[in-house]
Every structure is written in structure tokens, then in C-alpha cells.
Write an enzyme that holds these catalytic residues in place. Sequence first.
Site, PDB file in Angstrom:
ATOM      1  N   ASP B   7      -6.458 -61.765 -22.722  1.00  0.00           N
ATOM      2  CA  ASP B   7      -7.604 -62.680 -22.704  1.00  0.00           C
ATOM      3  C   ASP B   7      -8.817 -61.809 -22.423  1.00  0.00           C
ATOM      4  O   ASP B   7      -9.097 -61.475 -21.271  1.00  0.00           O
ATOM      5  CB  ASP B   7      -7.421 -63.737 -21.612  1.00  0.00           C
ATOM      6  N   GLU B  68      -7.013 -63.029 -27.830  1.00  0.00           N
ATOM      7  CA  GLU B  68      -7.746 -64.251 -28.133  1.00  0.00           C
ATOM      8  C   GLU B  68      -8.833 -63.956 -29.154  1.00  0.00           C
ATOM      9  O   GLU B  68      -9.577 -62.986 -29.033  1.00  0.00           O
ATOM     10  CB  GLU B  68      -8.368 -64.836 -26.859  1.00  0.00           C
ATOM     11  N   ASP B 141      -7.768 -66.324 -16.209  1.00  0.00           N
ATOM     12  CA  ASP B 141      -7.674 -65.329 -17.282  1.00  0.00           C
ATOM     13  C   ASP B 141      -6.242 -64.795 -17.409  1.00  0.00           C
ATOM     14  O   ASP B 141      -5.777 -64.503 -18.507  1.00  0.00           O
ATOM     15  CB  ASP B 141      -8.618 -64.159 -17.009  1.00  0.00           C
TER      16      ASP B 141
END
Lengths: 183, 183
Positions: B7, B68, B141
Site C-alpha cells: 500500500d 495499489e 496501511d
Amino acid sequence: MRVLGVDPGLTRCGIGVVDGVAGRRLTMAGVGVIRTPVEAEIPERLVLIERGLEEWLDEHRPEAVAVERVFSQHNVRTVMGTAQASAVAMLCAARRGLPVALHTPSEVKAAVTGSGRAEKAQVGAMVTRLLGLSAAPKPADAADALALAVCHIWRGPAQNRLQQAVAAQQATPAPQYRRKGTV
Amino acid sequence: MRVLGVDPGLTRCGIGVVDGVAGRRLTMAGVGVIRTPVEAEIPERLVLIERGLEEWLDEHRPEAVAVERVFSQHNVRTVMGTAQASAVAMLCAARRGLPVALHTPSEVKAAVTGSGRAEKAQVGAMVTRLLGLSAAPKPADAADALALAVCHIWRGPAQNRLQQAVAAQQATPAPQYRRKGTV
């Protein structure tokens, strides 16, 4: 001083190397473009850009790297690729302990043409004149990379003094009124 | 298969490593966050993220990396840092020859909660349940990175088949009407 300028991009990443100091005649040490195939995946293209940058840094051994500052507001479609390529350029330079400076497109245009709104052709013409070249470097990404390096040599010292002043200011104790407030 | 999810972020870059295959119980091999100081310069922060990622990749030896996908439309203020961190993640993976997959936040949410609009807490709760953890990983996260890895294990095969089909389609000769046009 020798500065390597990078006009970041996934398809064409412009590279320009300039020698000189502010107030003296500047000379070009190298110019070119790192290209990656449009049909390749982004991770693979970033690896190719890293490899190309490493070759330029190995060959030209610059003392500083100047990268065009990317704004998220502009060119929404291409901004991600530009941001990714610029991240690789910053990484390659910082990994070698080289100072990295970011300059906005308008700073670069203003530095070499006197106008922050100058067109591409004008930037190319001034780069050609300032570096004593026989013709404008092509593609425009290569000329822009040289303009970045020129901009950095001319602006560098003043910008560094400003950054040092800001850092010194931030390092001073909290102002009087805040200390009163906490009593 | 072992997947390392990332992330991306400059201040907190979430990392989650998951083992498993679609249809079987998944297990967590590792979770954490790479942090870089807000006051550091961007190039230095990218070097720290690269170093952290290399350590995770060395230790866990994943077979794929899921990152991501960053959209330039969202969170204009932070999108540049996210794009830069994600570029470093893609670079580190591709340099090792690891396949890199990008999944959008809504794909990840839909994969683990059934809804592409799920809230953070719901993603954390499902990650906790799916991986048999005693508590939700923090910060968010870290949980998001695990969710990315889970999403990749579940979506991976279908997505790969789709990509292969598209690639095969693009590799076929030009359609009839174009060939006629060139006669």
C-alpha cells in the site's frame, strides 16, 4: 560544476548534461533520450529508465541532478507516468548521494528565456544559443533536459541560500507568544 | 503462492505478505510498515522506501508483488507521493523479475468484503478473519497491504487469463477491412 538534467517521462525521458558556473559560458557535456516501449508494462519500463539513468550517471559523473517538478494538476492523463519516471530519477541520484533539485517548468523557461510562459521552440532556441550548439537538440525532451541543467546552474546558489534560511528559521525556538501560552 | 502486497505511501508504506491459493485457507507470513520522516527530502525518502522494500523482498521471497493502483483524480495533494512510492515498489519487484500486479482500491475492497465501497474498518475486520489473526493489523496501511495480497491471490488467475486473452487478440493479424483498405 556538472549538472545532469532530467525531463522525466515513460516514453521519452530527456537527459542533458551541462558544465559551468553562473556568470560564465556554459558547455554541453552530453544530451540524449531514454526511450521505453509504449507496449511494455509500467514496472518493466521503470527498470529500463533506471538502467538508462545509471549509464548516464556512470558515464558523466555529475555533481548534481536537476529534475522537472511534476504537478498533479496538469496533464492528468500523463502525470502518473511522469511522476513515476521522476521518482526513479530522484532515487538513482539520491542513492549515489548526489543532491537533487526540482525545478518547475516555468522556472526553467524563465531561467533560459526570461519568460515563464515561453514556448517549446523558444526554449530550444535559447538552449542552442547558450550552449553554443549548431542546432537545437531534438526531441524537445532532450532540449528541456539541457534547459533544466542550465536553470539549475544559474538558480542553484540562490535557491540553496533560500532553503538554508528556511531551515535555520524552522530550527529556532518557538516564538515568545507560544511559550507564554504554555505557562 | 506467496504474494507481497504494497500500500504505497511516502510517510507510511504498508507491507503485507500472504501465502495461499484461491479456494484454500490463507495465512499471513508477515506484515509491517516502512516509514520515512516527513521532514526529509523526497529523494532521500524514496531511497529509504527502496531499502525497506529490498529487506522485505530478501526476507520473504514472494513470487508476486501486488501494488495499489494510484489514480491521479483522487487526493490531489497526496497523489504525487503515492505515485512516487508505488514507482519504487514496481521497480524493486520488476528488477528481480517478479510479476507485478496493480489492483484498484475498490477491487481490493470488493475482493475481501464483497463491496467496492467498504470502509477501512470493514476491510481490517475481514483481513483479520480471512487470515485468522487475533486482532486487526495496525496501522490501516498494513491491513490494506494484506488485503491487496489476498485480493491478488483470489483475482490473480482470472486477471491473468484476461490479460493473456487481450495479448493474444492484439497479436492477431489486422482485421479484414483494414487489409482491404491497404490494397
